[in-house]
Design a protein around this motif. Structure first.
Motif, PDB file in Angstrom:
ATOM      1  N   THR A 107      -1.505  -0.078  12.580  1.00  0.00           N
ATOM      2  CA  THR A 107      -2.166  -1.426  13.206  1.00  0.00           C
ATOM      3  C   THR A 107      -3.707  -1.282  12.765  1.00  0.00           C
ATOM      4  N   ARG A 108      -4.206  -0.189  13.081  1.00  0.00           N
ATOM      5  CA  ARG A 108      -5.788  -0.098  12.537  1.00  0.00           C
ATOM      6  C   ARG A 108      -6.038  -0.462  10.862  1.00  0.00           C
ATOM      7  N   TYR A 109      -4.967   0.000  10.148  1.00  0.00           N
ATOM      8  CA  TYR A 109      -5.113  -0.044   8.901  1.00  0.00           C
ATOM      9  C   TYR A 109      -4.913  -1.567   8.389  1.00  0.00           C
ATOM     10  N   CYS A 136      -5.363  -4.198  10.398  1.00  0.00           N
ATOM     11  CA  CYS A 136      -6.914  -4.800  10.762  1.00  0.00           C
ATOM     12  C   CYS A 136      -7.933  -4.611   9.926  1.00  0.00           C
ATOM     13  N   ARG A 137      -7.851  -3.380   9.314  1.00  0.00           N
ATOM     14  CA  ARG A 137      -8.905  -3.303   8.058  1.00  0.00           C
ATOM     15  C   ARG A 137      -8.679  -4.061   6.943  1.00  0.00           C
ATOM     16  N   ILE A 138      -7.356  -4.272   6.551  1.00  0.00           N
ATOM     17  CA  ILE A 138      -7.055  -5.219   5.301  1.00  0.00           C
ATOM     18  C   ILE A 138      -7.512  -6.382   5.782  1.00  0.00           C
ATOM     19  N   SER A 163       0.876  -1.266  -0.031  1.00  0.00           N
ATOM     20  CA  SER A 163      -0.054  -0.145   0.003  1.00  0.00           C
ATOM     21  C   SER A 163       1.154   1.063   0.017  1.00  0.00           C
ATOM     22  N   ARG A 172      -9.951  -7.419   7.788  1.00  0.00           N
ATOM     23  CA  ARG A 172     -11.474  -7.556   7.774  1.00  0.00           C
ATOM     24  C   ARG A 172     -11.812  -7.594   6.387  1.00  0.00           C
ATOM     25  N   SER A 173     -11.271  -7.087   5.477  1.00  0.00           N
ATOM     26  CA  SER A 173     -11.411  -6.877   4.163  1.00  0.00           C
ATOM     27  C   SER A 173     -11.217  -8.310   3.295  1.00  0.00           C
TER      28      SER A 173
END
Length: 167
Positions: free
Chosen positions: A66-68, A70-72, A55, A74-75
């Protein structure tokens, strides 16, 4: 990484963040396994790491990274379920080589449609041309897109009725 006094200069780079993710790999795998039951957790975790590194996102603070990540995750988990649904769906779809219409019947239907379009009133032919023509996005002068759609539907209904009568 947990130091509240960390400044922007001491933030971790993406490769360093991925190393941190690998340090907590078992927790991430547990999170993934709770949602994915067929043993794909390791693949999803590795793909998330690759997508994170690939990315173009830039993080000032490691928590945002880390939030990003975790978003990946979940996706990718959602994609896993969608992919499974498509595979299941694909098993029930007939192969493309299966042609339900014999060639002669297709040709006959095309002839009937052409003949019906010639017999349509001029107003209906103009409605079809305005709706399906190359300049359809511009709209016909004085007609809204919804009005054009309604007129085209009516013309198509008339054509279907004409074709149905001749069959």
């Amino acid at each position: 990484m947990n130091d509240k006094n960390a400044s922007v200069d001491t933030s971790l780079s993406k490769p360093e963040l991925v190393l941190e993710f690998w340090a907590f790999r078992s927790r991430f795998l547990g999170y993934i396994r709770q949602r994915v039951s067929n043993g794909c957790a390791e693949d999803i975790f590795q793909e998330a790491c690759v997508k994170f590194l690939a990315s173009e996102a830039v993080f000032v603070y490691p928590q945002a990274g880390t939030r990003y990540f975790c978003r990946i995750l979940r996706s990718l988990i959602a994609d896993h379920f969608e992919r499974g649904w498509w595979l299941e769906y694909r098993e029930h779809v007939p192969e493309e080589s299966c042609n339900p219409w014999p060639e002669q019947e297709q040709r006959r239907l095309a002839e009937l449609v052409c003949e019906a379009s010639r017999r349509l009133p001029a107003k209906d032919r103009r409605s079809l041309a305005a709706y399906f023509g190359p300049d359809a996005a511009d709209g016909a002068p004085g007609h809204s897109r919804g009005n054009m759609r309604r007129r085209a539907r009516n013309a198509v209904r008339k054509m279907r009725a004409m074709v149905g009568e001749e069959r």
